[in-house]
Design a protein around this motif. Structure first.
Motif, PDB file in Angstrom:
ATOM      1  N   ALA A 143       0.848  -1.097  -0.028  1.00 33.17           N
ATOM      2  CA  ALA A 143      -0.091   0.037  -0.060  1.00 33.17           C
ATOM      3  C   ALA A 143       0.852   1.311   0.190  1.00 33.17           C
ATOM      4  O   ALA A 143       1.924   1.300   0.704  1.00 33.17           O
ATOM      5  N   HIS A 160       3.395  -1.195   4.174  1.00 28.87           N
ATOM      6  CA  HIS A 160       2.834  -0.169   3.531  1.00 28.87           C
ATOM      7  C   HIS A 160       3.988   1.087   3.752  1.00 28.87           C
ATOM      8  O   HIS A 160       4.884   0.991   4.177  1.00 28.87           O
ATOM      9  N   LEU A 176      -5.422   0.481   7.018  1.00 30.72           N
ATOM     10  CA  LEU A 176      -5.157  -1.034   6.578  1.00 30.72           C
ATOM     11  C   LEU A 176      -5.463  -1.797   7.756  1.00 30.72           C
ATOM     12  O   LEU A 176      -5.606  -3.131   7.121  1.00 30.72           O
TER      13      LEU A 176
END
Length: 289
Positions: free
Chosen positions: A182, A232, A218
């Protein structure tokens, strides 16, 4: 009834790459593949007129060639074909209404042909709520066996509730058994440009807060998909540029598009627009509220 995967084909290398990508995706999902063809023949002095019979014959040959190519790679896959009437963007948008995913070939930008192909893709994106994946042709797509799955990259806006985007990305990574990364881009508020004394610690503190917010976005998805490897990264700078860099080694880049019913255009947003034109990997555009 399970939603099928639809792929627009026109005989070009880009559409062959899209058909192969779509077939692999349909096999992963365990759903049928539908190959569709839509042509709006131009009538101008520069382009010879084509009879309806000739157009129909060419369409049948294009669909048959695409189907046989896919059948040789995925003999177990259920494949159907459909010829669509009308302007390509409108016909493809109608086709996408009952599909789980629409896959299109894309030439990107540069040159007249690229612009025309891009206009169909952009117009289709503006008219659909179904996720759309754009695939470019590469030498590997034409001649080599599909490579093992590596990573899916998703662009995350921590200021918007884009659950549909994250759901799509997490599900795609789960189907492939690959990692998910991400990415979020951020920059300091413009007021800091005019501050007489800028403290670098302020920027670091904002960076820590942004990273924490990304982690919180998330977190529920990590709990829902506990076996998935998720990383991420929050970068300073333009999110589109970071996603383009991340696309270099990715199987798929997932970005969002806010749903806006307006006659003025697709409203893709600068990040999605940049990724669509410059990403090295296929790009999935997922509409969200």
């Amino acid at each position: 009834m399970k939603h099928h995967v639809s792929v627009g084909v026109d005989g070009s290398p880009e559409s062959r790459a899209a058909a192969r990508w779509g077939a692999r995706e349909a096999a992963l999902r365990g759903v049928p593949l539908r190959l569709v063809h839509a042509v709006d023949w131009p009538l101008s002095p520069a382009v010879p007129r084509v009879s309806h019979e000739g157009a129909d014959r060419w369409a049948d040959e294009t669909l048959t060639e695409a189907r046989e190519d896919i059948r040789s790679l995925h003999p177990e896959l259920e494949i159907s074909t459909r010829c669509l009437a009308g302007r390509p963007a409108a016909a493809l948008a109608a086709e996408a209404a009952d599909a789980g995913l629409l896959v299109l070939g894309s030439r990107g930008v540069g040159g007249l042909v690229g612009f025309l192909m891009g206009s169909v893709s952009m117009s289709t994106l503006a008219a659909v709520e179904t996720p759309v994946v754009l695939v470019r042709a590469t030498d590997a797509a034409e001649h080599a066996e599909p490579a093992p799955y590596k990573e899916i990259v998703v662009g995350v806006d921590i200021h918007e509730a884009a659950d549909k985007v994250l759901a799509f990305a997490f599900e795609e990574a789960t189907r492939r058994g690959c990692a998910l990364r991400a990415v979020h881009g951020w920059k300091m508020p413009s007021m800091y440009q005019y501050a007489p004394f800028f403290d670098p610690e302020d920027e670091r503190e904002v960076g820590r807060n942004v990273t924490q917010m990304l982690d919180e976005v998330l977190l529920p998805w990590r709990h829902k998909f506990p076996d998935l490897s998720v990383t991420h990264q929050a970068f300073t700078g333009h999110a589109g540029q970071q996603l383009i860099r991340a696309s270099m080694g990715a199987d798929l880049v997932v970005v969002g598009r806010r749903l806006r019913r307006s006659p003025l255009g697709a409203h893709l947003g600068p990040v999605t627009h940049a990724v669509l034109h410059h990403a090295a990997a296929p790009v999935a555009v997922v509409t969200h509220d």
